[in-house]
Scaffold this motif. Structure first.
Motif, PDB file in Angstrom:
ATOM      1  N   THR A  51       3.226  -6.277   4.176  1.00 53.54           N
ATOM      2  CA  THR A  51       4.222  -6.119   5.229  1.00 53.54           C
ATOM      3  C   THR A  51       4.307  -4.668   5.676  1.00 53.54           C
ATOM      4  O   THR A  51       4.216  -4.358   6.859  1.00 53.54           O
ATOM      5  CB  THR A  51       5.606  -6.558   4.717  1.00 53.54           C
ATOM      6  OG1 THR A  51       5.490  -7.865   4.205  1.00 53.54           O
ATOM      7  CG2 THR A  51       6.630  -6.525   5.819  1.00 53.54           C
ATOM      8  N   THR A  54       1.533  -2.952   8.006  1.00 53.58           N
ATOM      9  CA  THR A  54       1.395  -3.280   9.429  1.00 53.58           C
ATOM     10  C   THR A  54       2.609  -2.814  10.237  1.00 53.58           C
ATOM     11  O   THR A  54       2.692  -3.088  11.422  1.00 53.58           O
ATOM     12  CB  THR A  54       1.243  -4.798   9.608  1.00 53.58           C
ATOM     13  OG1 THR A  54       2.358  -5.430   8.998  1.00 53.58           O
ATOM     14  CG2 THR A  54      -0.042  -5.301   8.990  1.00 53.58           C
ATOM     15  N   THR A  55       3.544  -2.135   9.616  1.00 51.02           N
ATOM     16  CA  THR A  55       4.714  -1.711  10.388  1.00 51.02           C
ATOM     17  C   THR A  55       4.479  -0.353  11.023  1.00 51.02           C
ATOM     18  O   THR A  55       3.558   0.379  10.646  1.00 51.02           O
ATOM     19  CB  THR A  55       5.987  -1.598   9.514  1.00 51.02           C
ATOM     20  OG1 THR A  55       5.788  -0.546   8.569  1.00 51.02           O
ATOM     21  CG2 THR A  55       6.284  -2.887   8.797  1.00 51.02           C
ATOM     22  N   ALA A  56       5.341  -0.029  11.975  1.00 48.32           N
ATOM     23  CA  ALA A  56       5.219   1.236  12.691  1.00 48.32           C
ATOM     24  C   ALA A  56       5.391   2.426  11.747  1.00 48.32           C
ATOM     25  O   ALA A  56       4.934   3.520  12.041  1.00 48.32           O
ATOM     26  CB  ALA A  56       6.270   1.290  13.798  1.00 48.32           C
ATOM     27  N   HIS A 111      18.472  -2.653   9.489  1.00 40.55           N
ATOM     28  CA  HIS A 111      17.022  -2.461   9.396  1.00 40.55           C
ATOM     29  C   HIS A 111      16.612  -2.138   7.988  1.00 40.55           C
ATOM     30  O   HIS A 111      17.241  -1.317   7.327  1.00 40.55           O
ATOM     31  CB  HIS A 111      16.578  -1.287  10.276  1.00 40.55           C
ATOM     32  CG  HIS A 111      16.747  -1.522  11.740  1.00 40.55           C
ATOM     33  ND1 HIS A 111      15.900  -2.311  12.463  1.00 40.55           N
ATOM     34  CD2 HIS A 111      17.671  -1.056  12.619  1.00 40.55           C
ATOM     35  CE1 HIS A 111      16.276  -2.319  13.726  1.00 40.55           C
ATOM     36  NE2 HIS A 111      17.370  -1.569  13.847  1.00 40.55           N
ATOM     37  N   VAL A 115      10.324  -2.298   6.862  1.00 38.25           N
ATOM     38  CA  VAL A 115       9.916  -3.417   7.718  1.00 38.25           C
ATOM     39  C   VAL A 115      10.337  -3.073   9.146  1.00 38.25           C
ATOM     40  O   VAL A 115      11.085  -3.809   9.775  1.00 38.25           O
ATOM     41  CB  VAL A 115      10.569  -4.754   7.276  1.00 38.25           C
ATOM     42  CG1 VAL A 115       9.913  -5.931   7.972  1.00 38.25           C
ATOM     43  CG2 VAL A 115      10.457  -4.934   5.774  1.00 38.25           C
ATOM     44  N   ARG A 117       9.990  -2.900  12.874  1.00 36.65           N
ATOM     45  CA  ARG A 117       9.200  -3.545  13.925  1.00 36.65           C
ATOM     46  C   ARG A 117       9.989  -3.563  15.224  1.00 36.65           C
ATOM     47  O   ARG A 117      11.218  -3.625  15.211  1.00 36.65           O
ATOM     48  CB  ARG A 117       8.875  -4.978  13.538  1.00 36.65           C
ATOM     49  CG  ARG A 117       7.978  -5.080  12.336  1.00 36.65           C
ATOM     50  CD  ARG A 117       7.177  -6.359  12.358  1.00 36.65           C
ATOM     51  NE  ARG A 117       6.076  -6.230  11.403  1.00 36.65           N
ATOM     52  CZ  ARG A 117       6.130  -6.695  10.166  1.00 36.65           C
ATOM     53  NH1 ARG A 117       7.191  -7.328   9.760  1.00 36.65           N
ATOM     54  NH2 ARG A 117       5.115  -6.530   9.373  1.00 36.65           N
ATOM     55  N   ALA A 121       7.943  -8.204  17.948  1.00 37.33           N
ATOM     56  CA  ALA A 121       7.277  -8.649  16.728  1.00 37.33           C
ATOM     57  C   ALA A 121       8.247  -9.287  15.737  1.00 37.33           C
ATOM     58  O   ALA A 121       7.873  -9.626  14.623  1.00 37.33           O
ATOM     59  CB  ALA A 121       6.559  -7.471  16.075  1.00 37.33           C
ATOM     60  N   VAL A 122       9.511  -9.417  16.158  1.00 40.04           N
ATOM     61  CA  VAL A 122      10.523 -10.005  15.268  1.00 40.04           C
ATOM     62  C   VAL A 122      10.963 -11.335  15.874  1.00 40.04           C
ATOM     63  O   VAL A 122      11.227 -11.417  17.073  1.00 40.04           O
ATOM     64  CB  VAL A 122      11.741  -9.058  15.160  1.00 40.04           C
ATOM     65  CG1 VAL A 122      12.804  -9.651  14.264  1.00 40.04           C
ATOM     66  CG2 VAL A 122      11.312  -7.708  14.625  1.00 40.04           C
ATOM     67  N   SER A 282       5.369 -10.635  10.593  1.00 36.82           N
ATOM     68  CA  SER A 282       5.713 -10.291  11.973  1.00 36.82           C
ATOM     69  C   SER A 282       5.280 -11.435  12.883  1.00 36.82           C
ATOM     70  O   SER A 282       4.734 -12.442  12.428  1.00 36.82           O
ATOM     71  CB  SER A 282       5.008  -9.010  12.383  1.00 36.82           C
ATOM     72  OG  SER A 282       3.621  -9.240  12.464  1.00 36.82           O
TER      73      SER A 282
END
Ligand code: HEM
Lengths: 349, 218
Positions: A51, A54-56, A111, A115, A117, A121-122, A282
């Motif tokens: 997870t 792949t998050t910002a 938040h 994670v 996003r 993507a949510v 996501s």
């Protein structure tokens, strides 16, 4: 000069775009040796590897936010520092600081920094989970039921932020829903990644709907998804989601007005997407064909928004039926008026 | 002139049901129109009020429908006799009644049907009321109940074919009821005087002229 500069600039750019994130991710791995493993750090300190990557925030690296972490960690017994979101997200932080909700919740209440996003993507359901920890589902439904008809339906079909952020631009996002096994009750839920993966039989999940895999979903493809007997237990469900999220969570006057959503015409939502679960939790958003006044949604037999998605053909049939009911009063009434003498005559007898 | 003979044609429960039903259905039609066409029809202050009123009126009509059903089916026990057309009705009655409405009425001939409490509807009325009360009303109530409980009854809705089919059925049935209403109210004015049939639906008593029978025609 220019000639020399370019070759020098390029490596720097390459370094910035590839090497730094790679270093950061390698740095992440240093920490994740322990922190991805619940046995090593315990469930509260565990961070899901897949997870997070792949998050910002993955590109920042753990140390960027936990600057005080030492080489002796965790042996030093010092809890590493935790970055304040405000340092990097100035605009949103300033906006949120001005809102009335600012006293009620902090960024981290909604938040999980691991994670992070964007809204596309949510899933709508996950967005609502951000509010649920404080605004319990039952309590929220009861409060809204004081004025909102079909409350349970609204709560299921709309993320709270569609009504509670100032963003005026909404889109329709279709999710794949797994139907309930029982006839009664609200047992349906979003289809999970493993379920969709099994159904896709080795191909990409988007190919379940986007059959020709052109990253664009046509009306025909939507219809094919719905009529495919393989998808018996699945269906598409539309949600109205805001295109941009503002952080001034409050009650907006125009959301009292049902016609903000329940109206057709040029102002109505035209844009729709299909949003599919990905392995990392996501959602992948794929554009669906634009249609005049939600026509795209006629591909989904189960999306109906009263007042907004009515069928023009049915309207005409309905009007013809009603006009049929006028034949007797108008036609018979006219003849009745013209022949009124006949009946007066009999009456006098 | 002989004094007018009176027949007690409409028992109290039937009258209560009828007017609850009538006001309920008119409300349903008007609010329903606003709900479906919010950008053209704004009779009630807001969409919310239209929906709340529609749901309430739906409930009133459903309850009054049950009252009607209970009265005829359990108390009076003459539901089938009153509402189901007989073989004779189908073979001759309907033709005769149609001929009256479409031809002999204009010539000033009397209504061929003579209502009694046990046979108060003419053959055309029987057929129309049968369709309305045993098919249209239950179906529209059922679709309405499903539409007000989409979340909990979702699987049932899918079984029927989805929300769109359900909404289409509810809308078209409502249009049929609306069409019936126009015809019904018009036919109700076909008595000797325009109010001759409407009054008994209010008081229960129908006056019969000694020389000329007056019959509910609606
Ligand atoms: C507001 C407008 C209405 C008026 C003025 C009106 C008038 C009348 C009158 C005068 C009668 C008595 C004649 C007869 O026995 O057939 C009657 C009976 C009847 N009406 Fe209406 N009506 C109205 C609305 C409705 C609606 C909306 C419905 C149903 C959806 C309805 C269904 C019936 C039925 C089934 C009967 C027979 C009742 C019985 O069992 O005796 N009416 N109506």
């Amino acid at each position: 000069m220019c000639i020399h500069r370019e070759p020098a600039f390029l490596p720097i750019l390459l370094f910035l775009t590839f090497v730094i994130p790679a270093v950061a991710i390698a740095g992440n791995a240093d920490c994740l040796v322990c922190h991805a493993d619940a046995d090593a750090v315990g469930e509260t300190f565990r961070i899901d590897h897949l997870t997070f990557d792949t998050t910002a925030h993955a590109a920042l690296g753990c140390r960027e936010c936990h600057t005080s972490v030492t080489t002796d960690h965790p042996g030093d017994g010092i809890a590493p520092s935790k970055a304040d979101c405000r340092g990097c997200h100035e605009a949103i932080s300033a906006e949120y600081a001005r809102s009335t909700h600012q006293a009620n919740a902090d960024c981290r209440d909604c938040h999980n920094p691991h994670v992070a996003r964007g809204p596309a993507a949510v899933s709508g359901a996950d967005m609502n989970r951000q509010c649920e920890s404080c605004h319990g589902r039952l309590d929220t439904t009861l409060r809204h039921a004081e004025w909102l008809p079909q409350t349970d339906l609204h709560m299921a079909m709309l993320p709270c932020i569609s009504c509670h952020t100032a963003s005026e631009e909404n889109v329709i996002t279709l999710y794949i829903i797994r139907r309930s096994d029982t006839l009664l009750g609200d047992g349906q839920r979003l289809a999970t990644y493993p379920e969709l993966k099994e159904l896709a039989e080795g191909k990409s999940i988007s190919s379940l709907i986007d059959r020709n895999e052109d990253d664009y979903i046509s009306l025909t493809e939507l219809r094919m998804f719905n009529s495919d007997p393989e998808n018996r237990m699945l269906r598409l469900q539309g949600m109205i989601t805001p295109e941009a999220v503002t952080h001034d969570f409050r009650t907006l006057d125009n959301r009292w007005d049902c016609s903000f959503c329940h109206a057709s015409g040029p102002g109505a939502r035209q844009t729709s997407y299909v949003s599919l679960a990905r392995e990392d939790g996501s959602y992948l958003r794929i554009a669906a064909e634009k249609g005049a006044v939600l026509d795209a949604l006629y591909g989904t037999p189960d999306f109906y928004m009263v007042g907004a998605t009515r069928s023009k053909v049915l309207d005409v049939i309905g009007m013809v039926i009603i006009a049929g009911g006028m034949v007797m009063p108008v036609g018979h009434g006219t003849l009745r008026f013209l022949t009124r003498k006949n009946r007066e005559h009999k009456e006098e007898e | 002139m002989e004094p007018a003979r009176k027949v007690y044609l409409q028992p109290t429960p039937v009258r209560i049901w009828h007017w609850l039903n009538a006001f309920g259905i008119v409300t349903l039609i008007v609010t329903g129109a606003q709900i479906r066409f919010p950008e053209y029809i704004q009779l009630f202050s807001g969409y919310k009020s239209a929906i709340l009123l529609h749901n309430t009126a739906g409930l009133v009509v459903a309850v009054s429908f049950s009252l009607w059903f209970f009265y005829y089916g359990v108390v009076a026990r003459n539901m089938l006799k009153i509402y189901v057309p007989s073989k004779d009705d189908l073979r001759f009655g309907i033709g005769r009644q149609a001929k009256f409405y479409l031809l002999t009425y204009f010539l000033g001939w009397p209504n061929p049907h003579h209502p009694t409490p046990e046979n108060k509807f003419n053959p055309m009325q029987k057929s129309a009321y049968l369709a309305i009360m045993f098919v249209l009303m239950p179906l529209i109530a059922l679709t309405g109940i499903l539409l007000t409980n989409v979340s909990p009854l979702r699987e049932l809705v899918i079984l029927i074919g989805g929300l769109k089919i359900l909404v289409a059925a509810h809308f078209l049935l409502a249009c049929c009821l609306c069409a019936f209403l126009f015809t019904h109210v018009y036919l109700a004015t076909l008595g000797r005087t325009p109010l001759a049939y409407i009054k008994p639906m209010w008081t229960g008593w129908e006056e019969e002229e000694p020389d000329r029978h007056s019959h509910p025609a609606a």
